[in-house]
Design a protein around this motif. Structure first.
Motif, PDB file in Angstrom:
ATOM      1  N   GLY A  25      12.322 -18.117  -5.193  1.00 16.99           N
ATOM      2  CA  GLY A  25      12.982 -16.901  -5.542  1.00 16.99           C
ATOM      3  C   GLY A  25      11.982 -15.966  -6.306  1.00 16.99           C
ATOM      4  N   LYS A  26      11.103 -16.410  -6.776  1.00 13.89           N
ATOM      5  CA  LYS A  26      10.368 -15.359  -8.026  1.00 13.89           C
ATOM      6  C   LYS A  26       9.265 -14.810  -7.049  1.00 13.89           C
ATOM      7  CE  LYS A  26      10.822 -18.536 -12.051  1.00 13.89           C
ATOM      8  NZ  LYS A  26      10.065 -19.307 -12.899  1.00 13.89           N
ATOM      9  N   ARG A  27       9.091 -15.139  -5.846  1.00 14.33           N
ATOM     10  CA  ARG A  27       8.089 -14.567  -4.987  1.00 14.33           C
ATOM     11  C   ARG A  27       8.569 -13.920  -3.976  1.00 14.33           C
ATOM     12  NH1 ARG A  27       4.652 -18.313  -2.528  1.00 14.33           N
ATOM     13  NH2 ARG A  27       5.822 -20.214  -3.227  1.00 14.33           N
ATOM     14  N   MET A  28       9.895 -13.899  -3.746  1.00 16.99           N
ATOM     15  CA  MET A  28      10.542 -13.258  -2.671  1.00 16.99           C
ATOM     16  C   MET A  28      10.588 -11.698  -2.811  1.00 16.99           C
ATOM     17  SD  MET A  28      14.802 -13.363  -1.632  1.00 16.99           S
ATOM     18  CE  MET A  28      15.234 -12.811  -2.977  1.00 16.99           C
ATOM     19  N   ILE A  29      10.199 -10.899  -1.961  1.00 23.45           N
ATOM     20  CA  ILE A  29      10.342  -9.325  -2.299  1.00 23.45           C
ATOM     21  C   ILE A  29      11.516  -8.637  -1.378  1.00 23.45           C
ATOM     22  CG2 ILE A  29       7.719  -9.357  -2.502  1.00 23.45           C
ATOM     23  CD1 ILE A  29       7.532  -8.074   0.103  1.00 23.45           C
ATOM     24  N   PHE A  30      12.121  -7.680  -2.255  1.00 22.17           N
ATOM     25  CA  PHE A  30      13.473  -7.204  -1.595  1.00 22.17           C
ATOM     26  C   PHE A  30      13.291  -5.745  -2.063  1.00 22.17           C
ATOM     27  CE2 PHE A  30      14.206  -8.904  -5.694  1.00 22.17           C
ATOM     28  CZ  PHE A  30      15.086  -8.030  -6.479  1.00 22.17           C
ATOM     29  N   VAL A  39       4.017 -12.209  -0.175  1.00 22.55           N
ATOM     30  CA  VAL A  39       4.764 -13.209  -1.082  1.00 22.55           C
ATOM     31  C   VAL A  39       3.896 -14.195  -1.505  1.00 22.55           C
ATOM     32  CG1 VAL A  39       6.952 -12.630   0.164  1.00 22.55           C
ATOM     33  CG2 VAL A  39       5.495 -14.260   1.115  1.00 22.55           C
ATOM     34  N   ALA A  40       2.668 -14.110  -1.615  1.00 26.07           N
ATOM     35  CA  ALA A  40       1.724 -15.094  -1.974  1.00 26.07           C
ATOM     36  C   ALA A  40       1.948 -16.540  -1.523  1.00 26.07           C
ATOM     37  CB  ALA A  40       1.848 -15.233  -3.612  1.00 26.07           C
ATOM     38  N   ALA A  41       1.993 -16.221  -0.045  1.00 25.71           N
ATOM     39  CA  ALA A  41       2.370 -17.781   0.605  1.00 25.71           C
ATOM     40  C   ALA A  41       1.306 -18.750   0.545  1.00 25.71           C
ATOM     41  CB  ALA A  41       2.909 -17.352   1.990  1.00 25.71           C
ATOM     42  N   ARG A  42       1.549 -20.039   0.385  1.00 29.37           N
ATOM     43  CA  ARG A  42       0.538 -21.066   0.361  1.00 29.37           C
ATOM     44  C   ARG A  42       0.491 -21.321   2.077  1.00 29.37           C
ATOM     45  NH1 ARG A  42       4.214 -23.087  -3.490  1.00 29.37           N
ATOM     46  NH2 ARG A  42       4.726 -24.636  -1.968  1.00 29.37           N
ATOM     47  N   ASP A  43      -0.802 -22.150   2.162  1.00 24.87           N
ATOM     48  CA  ASP A  43      -1.045 -22.341   3.481  1.00 24.87           C
ATOM     49  C   ASP A  43       0.292 -23.488   4.183  1.00 24.87           C
ATOM     50  OD1 ASP A  43      -3.424 -21.239   3.218  1.00 24.87           O
ATOM     51  OD2 ASP A  43      -4.570 -22.884   2.958  1.00 24.87           O
ATOM     52  N   VAL A  45       6.050 -10.999  -9.961  1.00 28.15           N
ATOM     53  CA  VAL A  45       4.929 -11.747  -9.378  1.00 28.15           C
ATOM     54  C   VAL A  45       4.499 -10.911  -8.206  1.00 28.15           C
ATOM     55  CG1 VAL A  45       4.411 -13.800  -8.358  1.00 28.15           C
ATOM     56  CG2 VAL A  45       5.873 -13.860 -10.382  1.00 28.15           C
ATOM     57  N   THR A  46       5.365 -10.640  -7.286  1.00 30.71           N
ATOM     58  CA  THR A  46       5.153  -9.873  -5.885  1.00 30.71           C
ATOM     59  C   THR A  46       6.382  -9.010  -5.764  1.00 30.71           C
ATOM     60  OG1 THR A  46       6.816 -11.569  -4.971  1.00 30.71           O
ATOM     61  CG2 THR A  46       4.359 -11.968  -4.809  1.00 30.71           C
ATOM     62  N   ASP A  47       6.021  -7.679  -5.049  1.00 34.46           N
ATOM     63  CA  ASP A  47       7.009  -6.837  -4.678  1.00 34.46           C
ATOM     64  C   ASP A  47       6.270  -6.137  -3.397  1.00 34.46           C
ATOM     65  OD1 ASP A  47       5.098  -4.698  -5.661  1.00 34.46           O
ATOM     66  OD2 ASP A  47       5.998  -5.262  -7.953  1.00 34.46           O
ATOM     67  N   PHE A  48       7.336  -5.143  -2.861  1.00 29.05           N
ATOM     68  CA  PHE A  48       6.876  -4.454  -1.883  1.00 29.05           C
ATOM     69  C   PHE A  48       5.820  -3.350  -1.842  1.00 29.05           C
ATOM     70  CE2 PHE A  48      11.291  -5.340   0.339  1.00 29.05           C
ATOM     71  CZ  PHE A  48      10.623  -5.681   1.535  1.00 29.05           C
ATOM     72  N   ALA A  49       5.773  -2.940  -2.948  1.00 30.48           N
ATOM     73  CA  ALA A  49       4.864  -1.968  -3.294  1.00 30.48           C
ATOM     74  C   ALA A  49       3.257  -2.551  -3.213  1.00 30.48           C
ATOM     75  CB  ALA A  49       4.909  -0.915  -4.641  1.00 30.48           C
ATOM     76  N   ARG A  50       3.266  -3.710  -3.861  1.00 27.14           N
ATOM     77  CA  ARG A  50       2.008  -4.409  -4.043  1.00 27.14           C
ATOM     78  C   ARG A  50       1.632  -4.964  -2.521  1.00 27.14           C
ATOM     79  NH1 ARG A  50       2.375  -7.828  -9.807  1.00 27.14           N
ATOM     80  NH2 ARG A  50       4.549  -7.382  -9.302  1.00 27.14           N
ATOM     81  N   ALA A  51       2.723  -5.303  -2.064  1.00 31.94           N
ATOM     82  CA  ALA A  51       2.488  -5.773  -0.726  1.00 31.94           C
ATOM     83  C   ALA A  51       1.629  -5.112   0.248  1.00 31.94           C
ATOM     84  CB  ALA A  51       3.750  -6.028   0.144  1.00 31.94           C
ATOM     85  N   VAL A  52       1.781  -3.664   0.150  1.00 37.14           N
ATOM     86  CA  VAL A  52       0.966  -2.747   1.061  1.00 37.14           C
ATOM     87  C   VAL A  52       0.025  -1.613   0.170  1.00 37.14           C
ATOM     88  CG1 VAL A  52       2.827  -2.631   2.920  1.00 37.14           C
ATOM     89  CG2 VAL A  52       3.148  -1.158   0.913  1.00 37.14           C
ATOM     90  N   LYS A  53       0.012  -2.320  -1.092  1.00 37.54           N
ATOM     91  CA  LYS A  53      -0.898  -1.280  -1.912  1.00 37.54           C
ATOM     92  C   LYS A  53      -0.263   0.174  -2.067  1.00 37.54           C
ATOM     93  CE  LYS A  53      -5.019  -4.381  -1.096  1.00 37.54           C
ATOM     94  NZ  LYS A  53      -4.807  -5.081  -2.433  1.00 37.54           N
ATOM     95  N   ALA A  54       0.890   0.296  -2.247  1.00 42.15           N
ATOM     96  CA  ALA A  54       1.398   1.690  -2.130  1.00 42.15           C
ATOM     97  C   ALA A  54       0.998   2.522  -3.679  1.00 42.15           C
ATOM     98  CB  ALA A  54       2.895   1.599  -2.167  1.00 42.15           C
ATOM     99  N   GLY A  55       0.549   3.577  -3.466  1.00 43.22           N
ATOM    100  CA  GLY A  55       0.312   4.288  -4.550  1.00 43.22           C
ATOM    101  C   GLY A  55       1.393   5.011  -5.021  1.00 43.22           C
ATOM    102  N   PRO A  56       1.441   5.755  -6.429  1.00 45.13           N
ATOM    103  CA  PRO A  56       2.512   6.448  -7.019  1.00 45.13           C
ATOM    104  C   PRO A  56       3.273   7.360  -6.160  1.00 45.13           C
ATOM    105  CG  PRO A  56       0.447   6.934  -7.893  1.00 45.13           C
ATOM    106  CD  PRO A  56       0.100   5.861  -6.998  1.00 45.13           C
ATOM    107  N   ASP A  57       2.259   8.040  -5.172  1.00 43.09           N
ATOM    108  CA  ASP A  57       2.702   9.124  -4.327  1.00 43.09           C
ATOM    109  C   ASP A  57       3.062   8.848  -2.978  1.00 43.09           C
ATOM    110  OD1 ASP A  57       0.357   8.273  -3.549  1.00 43.09           O
ATOM    111  OD2 ASP A  57      -0.562  10.622  -3.447  1.00 43.09           O
ATOM    112  N   GLU A  58       3.277   7.512  -2.790  1.00 46.15           N
ATOM    113  CA  GLU A  58       3.700   6.754  -1.531  1.00 46.15           C
ATOM    114  C   GLU A  58       5.051   6.313  -1.702  1.00 46.15           C
ATOM    115  OE1 GLU A  58      -0.316   5.691   0.865  1.00 46.15           O
ATOM    116  OE2 GLU A  58       0.321   4.411  -0.852  1.00 46.15           O
ATOM    117  N   THR A  59       5.802   6.136  -0.340  1.00 46.99           N
ATOM    118  CA  THR A  59       7.120   5.531  -0.425  1.00 46.99           C
ATOM    119  C   THR A  59       6.778   4.267   0.612  1.00 46.99           C
ATOM    120  OG1 THR A  59       8.390   7.462  -0.913  1.00 46.99           O
ATOM    121  CG2 THR A  59       9.552   5.684   0.279  1.00 46.99           C
TER     122      THR A  59
END
Length: 240
Positions: A101-106, A58-62, A171-185
């Motif tokens: 809310g713009k950085r919340m992932i759901f 979620v690109a959390a700051r310190d 800005v953020t999402d679940f797929a980017r959070a775990v670097k999911a590829g197109p063949d991954e869920t």
């Protein structure tokens, strides 16, 4: 089959109590709109990883905390209908939100494994994983075989959910959070523990047992991209 809306949220550290207040205020409303249960938890033991972690998700700051939570609905149709109703309900119009809310992932997930008796708990271990879509049945089998190990060592429930409606974010999402590829869920999972002390002791025992048995049940996903952490439950509502 129930439907889980999972989320990860960056919370301003200075607004921790405001977040807890808002979570406890909104949870009964979700129940009123048909949700079966609602939970919000705040970071306690959330490590930083070399490749991925909850903070980066979620690109959390310190100066921010990471929140992990879910809403369980009877089904997706109930969730969709409730969203339309909630948008028009003035009680859901809150100001001074404690998070960005713009950085919340759901996303929406189908539970594929739900093991354990459940019950009272104050601590959750959260996970987000990128699983090769072709490995779905292997993943389910792996989780079902692993669940008894956690339950033997103090966990009260283990839930594994398979992504079915996980949107891309600007800005953020679940797929980017775990670097999911197109063949991954993307999978969203959690383990319920009675308290932190039980989790600490249980983890040690689980790791020790898995070291000798893991070769019989290897992980069907890239563990280096799995994000995980321990969270204190700050708000919980269950439909009685």
């Amino acid at each position: 089959m129930s439907y889980v809306m999972g989320c990860v949220i960056p919370v301003e550290g200075s607004k921790r109590e405001r977040f807890v207040e808002q979570a406890r205020m909104v949870a009964p409303l979700f129940r009123e709109f048909g949700a079966l249960s609602v939970l919000d938890a705040l970071q306690d033991d959330v490590p930083r990883g070399e490749v991925t972690d909850f903070h980066r998700s979620v690109a959390a700051r310190d100066d921010e905390l990471v929140a992990f939570g879910w809403i369980v609905w009877p089904d997706k149709a109930t969730k969709d209908a409730a969203e339309a109703t909630m948008m028009a309900d003035p009680r859901m119009d809150m100001t001074d939100m404690a998070f960005d809310g713009k950085r919340m992932i759901f996303g929406g997930f189908d539970p594929v494994v739900d093991e354990g008796p459940g019950g009272a708990f104050t601590y959750v271990e959260g996970f987000v994983i990128a699983v090769p879509t072709a490995n779905r049945e292997v993943f389910v089998r792996h989780c079902r075989e692993a669940a008894p190990v956690f339950l033997r060592h103090g966990a009260t429930r283990l839930v594994e959910c398979w992504g079915v409606d996980v949107p891309d974010g600007k800005v953020t999402d679940f797929a980017r959070a775990v670097k999911a590829g197109p063949d991954e869920t993307v999978c969203f999972s959690w383990i319920e523990w009675p308290d932190k002390a039980t989790r600490i002791a249980g983890q040690k025992a689980v790791f020790a047992e898995m070291e000798s048995t893991m070769h019989d049940n290897p992980m069907p996903f890239d563990g280096k991209r799995m994000i995980y952490g321990g969270f204190d439950v700050v708000s919980r509502e269950d439909r009685g």
